[in-house]
Design a protein around this motif. Structure first.
Motif, PDB file in Angstrom:
ATOM      1  N   ILE A  60       5.866 -10.641  -3.573  1.00  0.00           N
ATOM      2  CA  ILE A  60       4.648  -9.882  -3.895  1.00  0.00           C
ATOM      3  C   ILE A  60       4.893  -8.394  -3.668  1.00  0.00           C
ATOM      4  CG2 ILE A  60       2.222  -9.514  -3.288  1.00  0.00           C
ATOM      5  CD1 ILE A  60       2.676 -12.141  -4.745  1.00  0.00           C
ATOM      6  N   VAL A  61       5.538  -8.060  -2.574  1.00  0.00           N
ATOM      7  CA  VAL A  61       5.862  -6.655  -2.289  1.00  0.00           C
ATOM      8  C   VAL A  61       6.786  -6.103  -3.373  1.00  0.00           C
ATOM      9  CG1 VAL A  61       7.019  -5.101  -0.666  1.00  0.00           C
ATOM     10  CG2 VAL A  61       5.493  -6.880   0.189  1.00  0.00           C
ATOM     11  N   LYS A  62       7.758  -6.889  -3.799  1.00  0.00           N
ATOM     12  CA  LYS A  62       8.674  -6.455  -4.858  1.00  0.00           C
ATOM     13  C   LYS A  62       7.919  -6.196  -6.165  1.00  0.00           C
ATOM     14  CE  LYS A  62      13.104  -8.387  -3.453  1.00  0.00           C
ATOM     15  NZ  LYS A  62      13.935  -7.220  -3.671  1.00  0.00           N
ATOM     16  N   GLU A  63       6.984  -7.074  -6.510  1.00  0.00           N
ATOM     17  CA  GLU A  63       6.178  -6.876  -7.729  1.00  0.00           C
ATOM     18  C   GLU A  63       5.332  -5.614  -7.625  1.00  0.00           C
ATOM     19  OE1 GLU A  63       6.030  -8.357 -10.780  1.00  0.00           O
ATOM     20  OE2 GLU A  63       7.857  -9.299 -10.058  1.00  0.00           O
ATOM     21  N   ASN A  64       4.735  -5.378  -6.460  1.00  0.00           N
ATOM     22  CA  ASN A  64       3.947  -4.167  -6.267  1.00  0.00           C
ATOM     23  C   ASN A  64       4.822  -2.918  -6.339  1.00  0.00           C
ATOM     24  OD1 ASN A  64       1.115  -4.846  -5.958  1.00  0.00           O
ATOM     25  ND2 ASN A  64       1.708  -5.922  -4.097  1.00  0.00           N
ATOM     26  N   ALA A  65       6.021  -2.992  -5.792  1.00  0.00           N
ATOM     27  CA  ALA A  65       6.931  -1.846  -5.851  1.00  0.00           C
ATOM     28  C   ALA A  65       7.343  -1.560  -7.297  1.00  0.00           C
ATOM     29  CB  ALA A  65       8.160  -2.109  -4.983  1.00  0.00           C
ATOM     30  N   LYS A  66       7.653  -2.602  -8.069  1.00  0.00           N
ATOM     31  CA  LYS A  66       8.001  -2.409  -9.485  1.00  0.00           C
ATOM     32  C   LYS A  66       6.835  -1.806 -10.253  1.00  0.00           C
ATOM     33  CE  LYS A  66      11.173  -6.317  -9.835  1.00  0.00           C
ATOM     34  NZ  LYS A  66      11.361  -7.651 -10.434  1.00  0.00           N
ATOM     35  N   GLU A  67       5.640  -2.288  -9.985  1.00  0.00           N
ATOM     36  CA  GLU A  67       4.460  -1.763 -10.672  1.00  0.00           C
ATOM     37  C   GLU A  67       4.232  -0.293 -10.315  1.00  0.00           C
ATOM     38  OE1 GLU A  67       1.252  -2.614 -13.390  1.00  0.00           O
ATOM     39  OE2 GLU A  67       3.185  -3.527 -12.952  1.00  0.00           O
ATOM     40  N   ALA A  68       4.460   0.049  -9.045  1.00  0.00           N
ATOM     41  CA  ALA A  68       4.305   1.441  -8.616  1.00  0.00           C
ATOM     42  C   ALA A  68       5.348   2.340  -9.290  1.00  0.00           C
ATOM     43  CB  ALA A  68       4.423   1.538  -7.098  1.00  0.00           C
TER      44      ALA A  68
ATOM     45  N   ALA B 274       0.826  -1.211   0.000  1.00  0.00           N
ATOM     46  CA  ALA B 274       0.000   0.000   0.000  1.00  0.00           C
ATOM     47  C   ALA B 274       0.862   1.264   0.000  1.00  0.00           C
ATOM     48  CB  ALA B 274      -0.942  -0.002   1.196  1.00  0.00           C
ATOM     49  N   ILE B 275       1.959   1.235   0.739  1.00  0.00           N
ATOM     50  CA  ILE B 275       2.871   2.397   0.758  1.00  0.00           C
ATOM     51  C   ILE B 275       3.485   2.600  -0.624  1.00  0.00           C
ATOM     52  CG2 ILE B 275       5.130   3.153   1.616  1.00  0.00           C
ATOM     53  CD1 ILE B 275       4.303   2.049   4.358  1.00  0.00           C
ATOM     54  N   SER B 276       3.853   1.516  -1.285  1.00  0.00           N
ATOM     55  CA  SER B 276       4.442   1.632  -2.620  1.00  0.00           C
ATOM     56  C   SER B 276       3.478   2.294  -3.594  1.00  0.00           C
ATOM     57  CB  SER B 276       4.834   0.253  -3.150  1.00  0.00           C
ATOM     58  OG  SER B 276       5.883  -0.287  -2.404  1.00  0.00           O
ATOM     59  N   HIS B 277       2.236   1.834  -3.597  1.00  0.00           N
ATOM     60  CA  HIS B 277       1.250   2.410  -4.517  1.00  0.00           C
ATOM     61  C   HIS B 277       0.812   3.802  -4.077  1.00  0.00           C
ATOM     62  CE1 HIS B 277       0.764  -1.032  -7.137  1.00  0.00           C
ATOM     63  NE2 HIS B 277       0.715  -1.823  -6.075  1.00  0.00           N
ATOM     64  N   GLY B 278       0.675   4.020  -2.771  1.00  0.00           N
ATOM     65  CA  GLY B 278       0.213   5.307  -2.258  1.00  0.00           C
ATOM     66  C   GLY B 278       1.214   6.432  -2.428  1.00  0.00           C
TER      67      GLY B 278
ATOM     68  N   LEU C  26      11.442  -1.749  -2.788  1.00  0.00           N
ATOM     69  CA  LEU C  26      11.948  -2.789  -3.683  1.00  0.00           C
ATOM     70  C   LEU C  26      13.272  -3.369  -3.172  1.00  0.00           C
ATOM     71  CD1 LEU C  26      11.693  -4.304  -6.433  1.00  0.00           C
ATOM     72  CD2 LEU C  26      12.942  -2.402  -7.443  1.00  0.00           C
ATOM     73  N   PHE C  27      14.149  -2.514  -2.671  1.00  0.00           N
ATOM     74  CA  PHE C  27      15.459  -2.974  -2.224  1.00  0.00           C
ATOM     75  C   PHE C  27      15.451  -3.510  -0.795  1.00  0.00           C
ATOM     76  CE2 PHE C  27      16.898  -0.139  -5.708  1.00  0.00           C
ATOM     77  CZ  PHE C  27      17.565  -1.115  -6.438  1.00  0.00           C
ATOM     78  N   VAL C  28      14.524  -3.052   0.031  1.00  0.00           N
ATOM     79  CA  VAL C  28      14.499  -3.454   1.432  1.00  0.00           C
ATOM     80  C   VAL C  28      13.755  -4.773   1.643  1.00  0.00           C
ATOM     81  CG1 VAL C  28      13.580  -2.812   3.702  1.00  0.00           C
ATOM     82  CG2 VAL C  28      14.764  -1.128   2.328  1.00  0.00           C
ATOM     83  N   SER C  29      12.686  -4.987   0.901  1.00  0.00           N
ATOM     84  CA  SER C  29      11.842  -6.160   1.127  1.00  0.00           C
ATOM     85  C   SER C  29      12.391  -7.400   0.412  1.00  0.00           C
ATOM     86  CB  SER C  29      10.427  -5.876   0.636  1.00  0.00           C
ATOM     87  OG  SER C  29       9.618  -7.011   0.818  1.00  0.00           O
ATOM     88  N   ASP C  30      12.155  -8.545   1.025  1.00  0.00           N
ATOM     89  CA  ASP C  30      12.503  -9.805   0.378  1.00  0.00           C
ATOM     90  C   ASP C  30      11.252 -10.570  -0.053  1.00  0.00           C
ATOM     91  OD1 ASP C  30      11.674 -10.345   2.941  1.00  0.00           O
ATOM     92  OD2 ASP C  30      13.112 -11.953   3.280  1.00  0.00           O
ATOM     93  N   ASP C  31      10.083  -9.983   0.156  1.00  0.00           N
ATOM     94  CA  ASP C  31       8.804 -10.592  -0.209  1.00  0.00           C
ATOM     95  C   ASP C  31       8.564 -10.402  -1.714  1.00  0.00           C
ATOM     96  OD1 ASP C  31       6.065 -11.115  -0.681  1.00  0.00           O
ATOM     97  OD2 ASP C  31       5.513 -10.458   1.330  1.00  0.00           O
TER      98      ASP C  31
ATOM     99  N   SER D 183       8.806  10.995  -4.400  1.00  0.00           N
ATOM    100  CA  SER D 183       7.746   9.990  -4.311  1.00  0.00           C
ATOM    101  C   SER D 183       8.156   8.662  -4.947  1.00  0.00           C
ATOM    102  CB  SER D 183       6.467  10.503  -4.954  1.00  0.00           C
ATOM    103  OG  SER D 183       6.630  10.651  -6.348  1.00  0.00           O
ATOM    104  N   VAL D 184       8.911   8.682  -6.011  1.00  0.00           N
ATOM    105  CA  VAL D 184       9.341   7.433  -6.645  1.00  0.00           C
ATOM    106  C   VAL D 184      10.400   6.722  -5.798  1.00  0.00           C
ATOM    107  CG1 VAL D 184      11.214   8.292  -8.116  1.00  0.00           C
ATOM    108  CG2 VAL D 184       9.801   6.388  -8.889  1.00  0.00           C
ATOM    109  N   GLY D 185      11.028   7.462  -4.910  1.00  0.00           N
ATOM    110  CA  GLY D 185      12.028   6.856  -4.026  1.00  0.00           C
ATOM    111  C   GLY D 185      11.420   5.892  -3.019  1.00  0.00           C
ATOM    112  N   ILE D 186      10.161   6.099  -2.677  1.00  0.00           N
ATOM    113  CA  ILE D 186       9.510   5.221  -1.703  1.00  0.00           C
ATOM    114  C   ILE D 186       9.386   3.801  -2.250  1.00  0.00           C
ATOM    115  CG2 ILE D 186       7.386   4.812  -0.398  1.00  0.00           C
ATOM    116  CD1 ILE D 186       7.152   7.922  -0.198  1.00  0.00           C
TER     117      ILE D 186
END
Length: 113
Positions: free
Chosen positions: A41-49, A12-16, A34-39, A26-29
């Motif tokens: 799904i979270v990585k895919e959401n961050a890339k999409e954002a 949600a933070i990535s998309h928000g 993307l670099f901090v998470s190892d999940d 804003s793109v830095g979030i």
């Protein structure tokens, strides 16, 4: 297994972050997520954002040029752009919160990542 609450929050933070799109920060979030998470799904959401940020900036530039060369006659196009931008972002946040095991894919965007 991955923590579903952490997955929801980071996705949600990535998309928000796009709500702060007038700043380049804003793109830095989503990049940080993307670099901090190892999940995955979270990585895919961050890339999409990140891809959505780039698309929003591109279309804002196009719409800005069109409004300028039309001497403001196409200004309603800017309003439509904001409605689409905010609507898709809200939809993304709702989807990642309600379906944390799926990554959200924005329709009609060019994906560079």
């Amino acid at each position: 297994m991955y923590d579903p609450d952490k997955r929801k929050l980071l996705s949600a933070i990535s998309h928000g972050a796009i709500f702060f799109s007038t700043t380049l920060v804003s793109v830095g979030i989503p990049i940080a997520v993307l670099f901090v998470s190892d999940d995955p799904i979270v990585k895919e959401n961050a890339k999409e954002a990140i891809n959505f940020h780039l698309n929003v900036w591109f279309w804002a530039l196009v719409i800005g040029v069109l409004v300028t060369i039309s001497f403001g006659l196409l200004f309603p196009l800017a309003g439509l752009g904001f409605l689409i931008h905010w609507g898709l972002t809200i939809l993304a946040i709702v989807k990642v919160l309600s379906h944390p095991d799926e990554s959200f894919r924005y329709p009609f965007i060019v994906r560079l990542l």
